[in-house]
Design a protein around this motif. Sequence first.
Motif, PDB file in Angstrom:
ATOM      1  N   UNK A  79       0.840  -1.204   0.000  1.00  0.00           N
ATOM      2  CA  UNK A  79       0.000   0.000   0.000  1.00  0.00           C
ATOM      3  C   UNK A  79       0.873   1.251   0.000  1.00  0.00           C
ATOM      4  N   UNK A  80       0.264   2.400  -0.285  1.00  0.00           N
ATOM      5  CA  UNK A  80       0.998   3.660  -0.373  1.00  0.00           C
ATOM      6  C   UNK A  80       0.432   4.683   0.600  1.00  0.00           C
ATOM      7  N   UNK A  81       1.316   5.554   1.081  1.00  0.00           N
ATOM      8  CA  UNK A  81       0.891   6.682   1.915  1.00  0.00           C
ATOM      9  C   UNK A  81       1.355   7.976   1.246  1.00  0.00           C
ATOM     10  N   UNK A  82       0.467   8.946   1.195  1.00  0.00           N
ATOM     11  CA  UNK A  82       0.779  10.257   0.627  1.00  0.00           C
ATOM     12  C   UNK A  82       0.467  11.303   1.692  1.00  0.00           C
ATOM     13  N   UNK A  83       1.379  12.243   1.877  1.00  0.00           N
ATOM     14  CA  UNK A  83       1.208  13.290   2.883  1.00  0.00           C
ATOM     15  C   UNK A  83       1.053  14.640   2.183  1.00  0.00           C
ATOM     16  N   UNK A  84      -0.031  15.339   2.498  1.00  0.00           N
ATOM     17  CA  UNK A  84      -0.261  16.698   1.992  1.00  0.00           C
ATOM     18  C   UNK A  84      -0.420  17.587   3.222  1.00  0.00           C
ATOM     19  N   UNK A  85       0.605  18.402   3.517  1.00  0.00           N
ATOM     20  CA  UNK A  85       0.618  19.133   4.788  1.00  0.00           C
ATOM     21  C   UNK A  85       1.013  20.593   4.567  1.00  0.00           C
ATOM     22  N   UNK A  86       0.441  21.460   5.382  1.00  0.00           N
ATOM     23  CA  UNK A  86       0.718  22.894   5.264  1.00  0.00           C
ATOM     24  C   UNK A  86       1.610  23.367   6.400  1.00  0.00           C
ATOM     25  N   UNK A  87       2.309  24.464   6.144  1.00  0.00           N
ATOM     26  CA  UNK A  87       3.096  25.165   7.159  1.00  0.00           C
ATOM     27  C   UNK A  87       2.485  26.540   7.338  1.00  0.00           C
ATOM     28  N   UNK A  88       2.342  26.987   8.575  1.00  0.00           N
ATOM     29  CA  UNK A  88       1.867  28.355   8.782  1.00  0.00           C
ATOM     30  C   UNK A  88       2.648  28.980   9.934  1.00  0.00           C
ATOM     31  N   UNK A  89       2.566  30.309  10.011  1.00  0.00           N
ATOM     32  CA  UNK A  89       3.282  31.000  11.080  1.00  0.00           C
ATOM     33  C   UNK A  89       4.783  30.783  10.977  1.00  0.00           C
ATOM     34  N   UNK A 111       6.892  28.446  10.878  1.00  0.00           N
ATOM     35  CA  UNK A 111       7.229  27.051  10.619  1.00  0.00           C
ATOM     36  C   UNK A 111       6.415  26.085  11.441  1.00  0.00           C
ATOM     37  N   UNK A 112       5.190  26.493  11.815  1.00  0.00           N
ATOM     38  CA  UNK A 112       4.378  25.678  12.705  1.00  0.00           C
ATOM     39  C   UNK A 112       3.532  24.674  11.940  1.00  0.00           C
ATOM     40  N   UNK A 113       3.274  23.506  12.558  1.00  0.00           N
ATOM     41  CA  UNK A 113       2.334  22.559  11.956  1.00  0.00           C
ATOM     42  C   UNK A 113       0.905  23.016  12.208  1.00  0.00           C
ATOM     43  N   UNK A 127       5.141  13.011  -0.757  1.00  0.00           N
ATOM     44  CA  UNK A 127       4.761  14.124   0.114  1.00  0.00           C
ATOM     45  C   UNK A 127       4.722  15.436  -0.659  1.00  0.00           C
ATOM     46  N   UNK A 128       3.754  16.273  -0.257  1.00  0.00           N
ATOM     47  CA  UNK A 128       3.598  17.604  -0.856  1.00  0.00           C
ATOM     48  C   UNK A 128       3.336  18.598   0.256  1.00  0.00           C
ATOM     49  N   UNK A 129       4.063  19.723   0.227  1.00  0.00           N
ATOM     50  CA  UNK A 129       3.919  20.738   1.270  1.00  0.00           C
ATOM     51  C   UNK A 129       3.369  22.039   0.730  1.00  0.00           C
ATOM     52  N   UNK A 130       2.595  22.721   1.550  1.00  0.00           N
ATOM     53  CA  UNK A 130       2.063  24.033   1.210  1.00  0.00           C
ATOM     54  C   UNK A 130       2.723  25.060   2.110  1.00  0.00           C
ATOM     55  N   UNK A 131       3.319  26.085   1.504  1.00  0.00           N
ATOM     56  CA  UNK A 131       4.008  27.095   2.289  1.00  0.00           C
ATOM     57  C   UNK A 131       4.005  28.438   1.592  1.00  0.00           C
ATOM     58  N   UNK A 132       4.785  29.361   2.137  1.00  0.00           N
ATOM     59  CA  UNK A 132       4.803  30.726   1.639  1.00  0.00           C
ATOM     60  C   UNK A 132       6.179  31.318   1.954  1.00  0.00           C
ATOM     61  N   UNK A 133       6.892  31.749   0.928  1.00  0.00           N
ATOM     62  CA  UNK A 133       8.246  32.255   1.144  1.00  0.00           C
ATOM     63  C   UNK A 133       8.268  33.607   1.860  1.00  0.00           C
ATOM     64  N   UNK A 134       7.106  34.196   2.080  1.00  0.00           N
ATOM     65  CA  UNK A 134       7.058  35.409   2.903  1.00  0.00           C
ATOM     66  C   UNK A 134       7.357  35.083   4.366  1.00  0.00           C
ATOM     67  N   UNK A 135       7.180  33.816   4.717  1.00  0.00           N
ATOM     68  CA  UNK A 135       7.497  33.390   6.080  1.00  0.00           C
ATOM     69  C   UNK A 135       8.937  32.887   6.112  1.00  0.00           C
ATOM     70  N   UNK A 136       9.548  33.020   7.285  1.00  0.00           N
ATOM     71  CA  UNK A 136      10.962  32.664   7.412  1.00  0.00           C
ATOM     72  C   UNK A 136      11.191  31.180   7.172  1.00  0.00           C
ATOM     73  N   UNK A 137      10.321  30.339   7.719  1.00  0.00           N
ATOM     74  CA  UNK A 137      10.534  28.888   7.615  1.00  0.00           C
ATOM     75  C   UNK A 137       9.599  28.312   6.553  1.00  0.00           C
ATOM     76  N   UNK A 138       9.978  28.523   5.311  1.00  0.00           N
ATOM     77  CA  UNK A 138       9.159  28.098   4.169  1.00  0.00           C
ATOM     78  C   UNK A 138       9.045  26.573   4.116  1.00  0.00           C
ATOM     79  N   UNK A 139       7.827  26.077   4.180  1.00  0.00           N
ATOM     80  CA  UNK A 139       7.538  24.644   4.055  1.00  0.00           C
ATOM     81  C   UNK A 139       8.318  23.782   5.046  1.00  0.00           C
ATOM     82  N   UNK A 140       8.513  24.304   6.233  1.00  0.00           N
ATOM     83  CA  UNK A 140       9.281  23.568   7.236  1.00  0.00           C
ATOM     84  C   UNK A 140       8.592  22.267   7.648  1.00  0.00           C
TER      85      UNK A 140
END
Length: 707
Positions: free
Chosen positions: A141-151, A153-155, A181-194
Motif C-alpha cells: 500500500x501507499x501513503x501520501x502526505x499533503x501538509x501545510x506550514x503556517x506562522x 514554521x508551525x504545523x 509528500x507535498x507541502x504548502x508554504x509561503x516564502x514570505x514566512x521565514x521557515x518556508x515549508x518547514x
Amino acid sequence: MATFPPNIPPELLHELSKYTTPTGVADYAALALIGGIGATLLSRGRLWDKPDPLHHLWFERPQLKNGAQAGSANKETRNIAQKLEETGKNIVVFWGSQSGTAEGFAHRLAREISIRWGQEAMTADLSDYDPITISEIPNAKLAIFVVSTYGEGDPSDNTAEFWSWISKASDVSLSNLRYAAFGLGNTNYKFYNRVVDVIVEGLDKFGAQPLMPVGKANDAEGATEEDFMSWKEDLFAVFKDKLGFQEAEAKYVPSLKVEEDESLEPIDLHHGEPNNRAEAPKTAAQSSAVRTLNISDSRELFTSSDRHCLHMDVDLSSQPELSYKTGDHLAIWPGNPDVEVERLLDVLGISSRRDIPLGITTLDSATKVPIPTPTSSIAIFRYYLEICAPVNRDNIRDLAQFAPTPEAKAYLLALGKDKDTYASFIGRTHVNLGRLLQLACPDRPWNNLPLSYLVETLPHIRPRFYSISSSSIVSPRKPSITAIVSTTPLPENPNELIHGVTSNYLLAISQQARSQSHPSGITYHLNGPGDALQGGKVFAHIRRSKFKLPALGKTPLVMVAAGTGIAPFRAFLSERCQLLKIGKEVGPMILFFGCRNPNEDYIYREELEEMQAVLGGRLRIVTAFSRLEGTPRQYVQDRVGEFGKDVIEVIEEGGNIYVCGRAGMAREVEKVVGRTMKEAKGWSDDEVNGWSKTIKKKNKWQEDVWG
C-alpha cells in the motif's frame, strides 16, 4: 453509638449521652424511619426507579439513524493500517491543514486516484490516527502526505501530534512504508515549508521509501494551485512508469448520495447553523462553541469613499459562558451573497426546489459526510459551501462530463487543458462555479450535474479570524474587531472587482444598521437561518491566542503594525492605560505604524493620540506612510531600521517585540532588527539566527501575521 471530638471532659460526655441514646419506642421508630429513607435513596437506580435503557429512542429522529449526524455504535479505529484493511483501500492520503487548502487538495487527489487510476484511495485527517500505526502499513500500500506550514514554521493543529511523534520517536522502523509528500508554504514566512521538510526527514530517518522528490507550493507567488497540479502529474507519471498502474478514462463515481426526502419537516433540517465542535480535538479545545452574538455598534474608520474599514463591537451579554482575553481572535462565520446563491440555483435548474429536504449519506465507509445532514439546497449554497471561490483547472475538466451540450463540453475542456489559457481567463473574469457554468452554457440548465459532486469538490465555508482590538480588562463583555473590506480588481479587467466574502458580509450588516445598502449593491440573507441572526447578529466564536502581553506591566514593548495589524495593539495600549490609572507601573513602549496616507487610512489616530497623552512619555508613536504625496514611499520596516538603537535598547532591558500584519512585512522587520543587532554586537549570521530562535522560544518576540 454517637462519637464526640477528643478532649471533652467526661462529665460533659455523660450529660450529652442522655440526649443521644434512644430511650423509647418513638426514638427507635424515628431511627428506623431515617435508616429506611437513607437505604431507599442509596438504592435508587439500582433496585428501583431504574432508567429505561430504551428511553432515548423516544427522542431519536428515525431519519437520522443511518446519517452522519446520528453517530455510530462502533468506535472508529485509530489504527490506520487496520482502517485500510477494513475498507479495502490501497492508498491513504494524509492531510494536515489549518485553512482548509491542504485538506481540499487531499480530497481531490484521493478522488482522482480512484477514478483515473482505479486504485482504492481514502483521505485521513492526521489527528484521527495514532502516528505509530503508520509503521504497520504494508509495503503493498501507499501513503501520501499533503501538509501545510503556517506562522513560524508551525504545523497545523491537526498535524501537531504526528509532528511531535516524528520529531521525537526512536526505535521505529518504517522500512515497509512507501510514500510521497507535498507541502504548502509561503516564502514570505521565514521557515518556508518547514513542516513537510521535518516530516520527510523523519520518514527517511526511519527507513521509509520515497516514491519521488518532495513537492512544494509557494503561495507568495499565488502559485499554490499550479504547483500542486504539476506535482500531481509527476506523481501520476510514477504511478504509470514505476508502479505499473493502468490509467482509465476519468468518470465521476460518487462517494456520497444526496437525495430529496420530502417526508422530513423543516424542524428536522440543518438550515445553515455552523458547528466548530467537529474539528480536531486540539483545534476545538482552543475555541469556544459557535454562538449568535449581537453587533452592538459599528463605524467606518477610513475617510475614503471607495475603501472601507470597519470597527465593530460585539456584545457577549447574551452568552454568559463566553469570555475572551486581550490578544485573542474572534471568528466570524459568513453567508454567501444572494446573487451568487441565486445564480447557482438557477444554472442548476433547482431554484424551485431550493427548500426541499435533502439527505446526505456516504457510499464509502472511509468517507465522512462533510456537511450537516439533512439539509436543503438553499442552506448548502448559502452557508455550507464556498461558492464564490475560483474553480481550479482540475474541476473545470471534470465538469465537462456533465455539460448539457457538446459545445459546453468543448469549451470547458479547452479552458482546463492549458495552464496559460486558464491564467489569462481568470485574469479577465472572476470564474466561480455559477459564473463558469453560465459562460459555458448560458441557455440550458446543468441538470446532469449532481449535487453530490458539488458537496464533494467545493471547499466548505470556514470562519475568518480577526484580532480582537479591545482589552478584556477595559471591555470584558464587548470585544471589538477591525476589518478592512476586501475588494480586489482583476489584473486584466480593473473595472471588475472580486469582493471578499466575510468582510463584505460584515459591511452589509453595518450598512443595514444605518438603513443603507451595500455600496456595491451586494445583498445577503442577513436574518440568517431560521431568522437566528435577525436584528444585527452574527455567528461567531472566540479562539485563544498566544499573542499576549507580558504579565508585568513594567516590561518594555516594541509593537510593529501595518494597516489593520494595529488592532491588537489598540487593545494592548488600552490595557496599559488602565493599569496606569489604577496605580500600576507601566514600562516604556514604541509603536511603529504604517499605512498609505495619514488623511485616509490612519485608523484609530485620535484614540492613539489620547492614549499617548494618558501614558505620557511612556509611549512613542512612529509612523510610516507609503503613499503620501510629495514624499518618498516609506514602509514600517524602514522606520524600524531608523530607530534601531531604540529597539535594541528595549530588547536589552528585557522588553518584548510584537509584530502584526502581513507575513512579508514581518519577515522584513525581522531582517532589519537582525541586521541592527549584528552591527551593534559584532555578531555573525549564525549568532543572529541563534539569538532570533532563543528570543522567540522565550515568547519575547511574538507575531500575529497572515498572507
